[in-house]
Motif scaffolding. Structure first.
Motif, mmCIF file in Angstrom:
data_model
loop_
_atom_site.group_PDB
_atom_site.id
_atom_site.type_symbol
_atom_site.label_atom_id
_atom_site.label_comp_id
_atom_site.label_asym_id
_atom_site.label_seq_id
_atom_site.Cartn_x
_atom_site.Cartn_y
_atom_site.Cartn_z
ATOM 1 N N LEU A 105 42.861 49.802 42.770
ATOM 2 C CA LEU A 105 41.634 48.812 42.466
ATOM 3 C C LEU A 105 41.996 48.154 41.163
ATOM 4 N N ALA A 106 41.313 47.020 41.121
ATOM 5 C CA ALA A 106 41.691 45.845 39.992
ATOM 6 C C ALA A 106 40.364 45.193 39.526
ATOM 7 N N ARG A 107 40.488 44.634 38.043
ATOM 8 C CA ARG A 107 39.469 44.035 37.764
ATOM 9 C C ARG A 107 39.876 42.615 37.713
ATOM 10 N N HIS A 108 39.016 41.702 38.180
ATOM 11 C CA HIS A 108 39.282 40.097 37.898
ATOM 12 C C HIS A 108 38.798 39.846 36.456
ATOM 13 N N LYS A 109 39.647 39.566 35.668
ATOM 14 C CA LYS A 109 39.827 39.109 34.230
ATOM 15 C C LYS A 109 38.468 38.351 33.947
ATOM 16 N N GLN A 110 38.309 37.267 34.695
ATOM 17 C CA GLN A 110 37.328 36.276 34.168
ATOM 18 C C GLN A 110 35.942 36.680 34.518
ATOM 19 N N SER A 111 35.927 37.180 35.710
ATOM 20 C CA SER A 111 34.432 37.612 36.210
ATOM 21 C C SER A 111 33.973 38.939 35.812
ATOM 22 N N GLY A 112 34.945 39.829 35.714
ATOM 23 C CA GLY A 112 34.486 41.136 35.557
ATOM 24 C C GLY A 112 34.493 42.119 36.907
ATOM 25 N N LEU A 113 34.612 41.238 38.025
ATOM 26 C CA LEU A 113 34.713 41.918 39.420
ATOM 27 C C LEU A 113 35.646 42.832 39.608
ATOM 28 N N LEU A 114 35.107 44.074 40.112
ATOM 29 C CA LEU A 114 35.949 45.004 40.500
ATOM 30 C C LEU A 114 36.230 44.717 41.874
ATOM 31 N N VAL A 115 37.636 44.848 42.073
ATOM 32 C CA VAL A 115 38.124 44.466 43.359
ATOM 33 C C VAL A 115 38.585 45.604 44.268
ATOM 34 N N PHE A 116 38.278 45.915 45.187
ATOM 35 C CA PHE A 116 38.500 47.264 45.995
ATOM 36 C C PHE A 116 39.775 46.720 47.159
ATOM 37 N N LEU A 117 40.786 47.098 46.691
ATOM 38 C CA LEU A 117 41.857 46.562 47.410
ATOM 39 C C LEU A 117 42.625 47.822 48.115
#
Length: 464
Positions: free
Chosen positions: A354-366
């Protein structure tokens, strides 16, 4: 004889009196004059202050000051009935008034009412008009109402929903699928998770995490988990598409030796997921780290409404818990829960895959390869962890809850997943089997469990 005191006069007899009588008369007259002067001097200002004349007097003084000062001075107005104090709530001034008055929009400062010379008479009239139209106390929403984070007890309010990042749109997914079929691969690099995965670079420099497995179920798990995320309206999973490894084909001909080095077998299906830049680790919310973990309305009410970043991340976690429960994903939060037996502080570590896109705040389900097949085969071992996370959840996005409800009522999730596979990957039908019936059966049961949890939470909190 006539004695005057201020605007009053007293006539005394002019007939000569004896000397002693004259002295007495003088004393009486002087006393009366003194008393009348005091009465007039005290009473008159009090009468004038409470009369309409006072505002004219203040205006006159203000005009006299203006002739000596560089700017005109407006007397501070008395707070209208029912209007909150300006010193305690600067936000009651509109941005227009604030800009004209030179007020710094900081609640810790008291607004100055001095207006600069460049403010026109029209602007001053607008300012005074807006001041008169300020809302009364009953029109100002309560703080609780203004900062409401939930509606109908358990659903995120529009104030939160409107700030959520949009994620990966349908058009981005379509563009990625077309891109992976139209561009050649020029380089393979190690990375993107497990040993045989590779970071592939296309001819225009675009990167992709390419998932390669010897067995089919993890390739199926990755692509069908992606399809399920689209059915649920979740836009957190990066665009993914299937491909087939063929060293002699135009798309792979530039990297034949690198394919051999990676030990990739010919004509094996792979999943090509768009590489996302700017990702940082994401952590499990504190309310889900504890032994009695829960994400209920009271946990949301504890949040600072001004901390927008924390709120939009928490709202995405409510989707993540549902998604991982439905797919029985082992490689994310369940990974942290399981490893607590060796490391009690595991829940404080970044969430796996799991990661967070720093600019948008989107949680990215990897990396969702364990979903729907591999994870279902291991339910006997891990179901207690999956169930504990679902039972901890009582806050939902309304759109996600509605998608779950529709899939439960129609019982067509299997048909829809298979149709997506045929529509999006017509050339892969001979290389990768569709999702098996057993997985569809388990998925339908888990959809019903999520629907029951939502109904239970509605019963608990809707009218609370």
């Amino acid at each position: 004889m006539k004695v005057e005191a201020g605007s009053f006069s007293i006539s005394l007899p002019s007939t000569p009196l004896p000397a002693r009588s004259s002295r007495v008369t003088c004393v009486v007259a002087a006393t009366l004059a003194f008393l009348l002067g005091v009465a007039v001097g005290v009473t008159l200002p009090i009468v004038l202050v409470h009369s309409p004349l006072s505002s004219s007097v203040q205006v006159a003084f203000a005009r006299q000051d203006a002739s000596r000062d560089t700017g005109s001075f407006i007397q501070p107005m008395k707070k209208p009935e029912g209007v909150r104090s300006l010193t305690a709530s600067v936000h009651t001034w509109s941005p227009y008034i604030a800009s004209k008055l030179g007020i710094n929009n900081d609640s810790s400062s008291t607004p100055s009412l001095r207006i600069s010379n460049d403010v026109s008479a029209t602007d001053q009239n607008d300012i005074q008009s807006e001041w008169r139209q300020m809302p009364s106390e009953r029109d100002v929403p309560d703080v609780e109402e203004a900062t409401a984070l939930l509606v109908d007890g358990i659903y995120w309010a529009d104030s939160v929903e409107g700030k959520l990042p949009t994620g990966f749109s349908d058009s981005e997914v379509d563009e990625w699928r077309k891109f992976t079929r139209q561009h050649a691969v020029v380089r393979l690099e190690e990375g993107c998770g497990r040993m045989q995965n590779r970071l592939i670079i296309f001819e225009n420099g675009t990167k992709s995490c390419c998932r390669y497995r010897q067995n089919y179920d993890q390739i199926q798990g990755e692509i069908f988990s992606f399809y399920l995320s689209r059915l649920l309206g979740l836009t957190n999973v990066p665009p993914s598409a299937l491909g087939v490894v063929k060293a002699s084909a135009w798309q792979w001909s530039n990297v034949g030796s690198q394919l051999a080095l990676a030990q990739w077998t010919e004509e094996r299906p792979v999943v090509m997921t768009r590489f996302i830049e700017g990702l940082v680790p994401a952590f499990i919310p504190s309310s889900l780290r504890e032994a009695k973990r829960r994400l209920h309305p009271m946990n949301v009410e504890e949040q600072d409404p001004q901390n927008v970043a924390a709120l939009i991340e928490l709202a995405q976690w409510s989707d993540l818990v549902i998604f991982d429960y439905l797919t029985a994903n082992l490689d994310r939060v369940v990974n942290n829960l399981y490893n607590m037996q060796w490391n009690p502080k595991m829940m404080e570590a970044p969430a796996h895959n799991l990661a967070r896109h720093k600019q948008s705040g989107l949680l990215v389900f990897l990396d969702n390869e364990s979903g729907l097949l591999h994870g279902y085969r291991l339910l006997d071992k891990y179901e207690s962890f999956h169930a504990s996370l679902l039972k901890a959840l009582c806050v939902f996005r309304r759109s996600t809850a509605e998608r779950v409800r529709q899939l439960v009522l129609r019982r067509d999730v299997g048909d829809r997943l298979r149709k997506m596979f045929r529509r999006y990957e017509p050339d892969l039908q001979d290389y990768l089997p569709p999702i098996p019936d057993k997985s569809i059966k388990i998925l339908n049961e888990r959809l019903q469990n999520v629907h029951k949890q939502i109904a239970k939470c509605e019963k608990w909190y809707r009218n609370s």
